[in-house]
Design a protein around this motif. Structure first.
Motif: not given
Length: 353
Positions: A95-102
């Protein structure tokens, strides 16, 4: 190569049909495994690996302090206030990777799983990224032990209830080999599969947006199987690509985590009985459809026979097993971990005096 040496590598941006690849690593109290995993990941230049999200699942072995000491700009450390299990860690990290790293793609792994040398480059070079007729929504790597040999617990599979060849092979004595990929498949050109593990699992951001994240309530065991089978059931295509190689360093896994014991019938620590069997029931139900009920009649007696492997704790084993079967049948997932730990407690001796 040490992590300190690896972080010096900084590849120049290059054009890749994959786009931005971001890794997600979940760790808990295995600093000795995490260090070489991050070093191996960061050997890849930024063109191959844009960022690495590490989820520290409330480790107590020095992992938190070691991660805080690193200054590699591609590392993104996320710390959980409590151990959320592998399932919760992957949900948090993806979830964080999707939100923060496009990202355009994610690749996920445990702290003791890592790409073989050149493994990420091989993923970028897959024909599937250039051939519309062979496009995958997700890719499963070929996972080996560091010293060589196929890692059995990470063999991808095809659902035997969806494919007649695998069904017949399993029915007539094939066991796990009836529906898992064969050793010869590791030398082939790749093939479509239905289920795989979270060691060397690549998934496109488009597929993540379509199906969401792993269910954190699963805690451990089966979260990867349910997630990948769910992707397939939704119409997604998962390709096994033997040219993309990963390593799974299991040399001390059994002693720490009881995985080997689970295969032999003994669970260490005992509370894992609950998650292993409840989550398997959920997976069998998704895989088998209406045939789930005949399958249940076959597997439950086998599970109960593991009672023999738990002398001195059989009462707690039965409590955990029966609760796992009940919750699996009722599809209850949101069971507090504290409640599971309570079920695993040995009986208290009567007070005297």
């Amino acid at each position: 190569m040490t992590l300190e040496k690896a972080v010096e590598l900084d590849g120049a941006p290059a054009v890749s049909p994959v786009g931005r690849l971001v890794a997600v690593v979940v760790t808990y109290n295995r600093l000795d495994k995490l260090k070489p995993t991050l070093a191996r990941l960061l050997e890849s230049p930024a063109a191959e690996l844009a960022a690495v999200v590490v989820v520290d699942n409330a480790s107590t072995d020095g992992t938190t302090a070691w991660l805080a000491s690193l200054s590699e700009p591609r590392l993104d450390i996320r710390s959980s206030a409590r151990n959320r299990g592998g399932a919760g860690g992957f949900e948090m990290g993806m979830g964080h990777a999707m939100q923060a790293h496009a990202p355009d793609w994610l690749v996920v792994m445990d702290d003791d799983g890592r790409p073989a040398a050149g493994g990420l480059a091989a993923f970028h070079a897959l024909p599937a990224h250039r051939d519309p007729a062979r496009t995958w929504d997700a890719v499963a790597a070929a996972v080996y032990f560091p010293e060589g040999g196929i890692c059995e617990m990470n063999r991808p599979s095809r659902n035997p209830f969806w494919h007649s060849r695998e069904f017949l092979r399993t029915l007539f004595g094939g066991g796990r080999s009836g529906f898992h990929l064969q050793p010869a498949d590791y030398e082939g050109d790749g093939m479509q599969i239905d289920v795989t593990s979270f060691v060397g699992f690549f998934i496109s951001a488009a597929a993540v947006r379509r199906i969401g994240y792993p269910d954190p309530d699963l805690f451990i065991y089966g979260d990867d199987g349910l997630y990948t089978l769910g992707l397939t059931k939704s119409g997604g295509r998962i390709g096994f690509e033997p040219g993309v190689r990963f390593e799974h360093d299991l040399t001390t896994f059994a002693a720490k985590d009881g995985a080997e014991g689970a295969q032999r019938g003994r669970f260490i620590p005992l509370w894992k009985v609950y998650y292993y069997h409840r989550n398997l029931l959920l997976l069998y139900r998704m895989a088998a459809g209406w045939l789930f009920w005949p399958v249940l009649l076959l597997v439950v007696p086998k599970w109960l026979s593991k009672l023999r492997a738990h002398p001195g704790e059989r009462r707690a084993f039965l409590r955990l097993m029966l609760r796992a079967i009940r919750d699996g049948l009722l599809r209850r997932r949101a069971v507090p971990h504290a409640a599971v730990l309570e079920l695993a407690k040995p009986p208290q001796p009567p007070k005297t005096g």
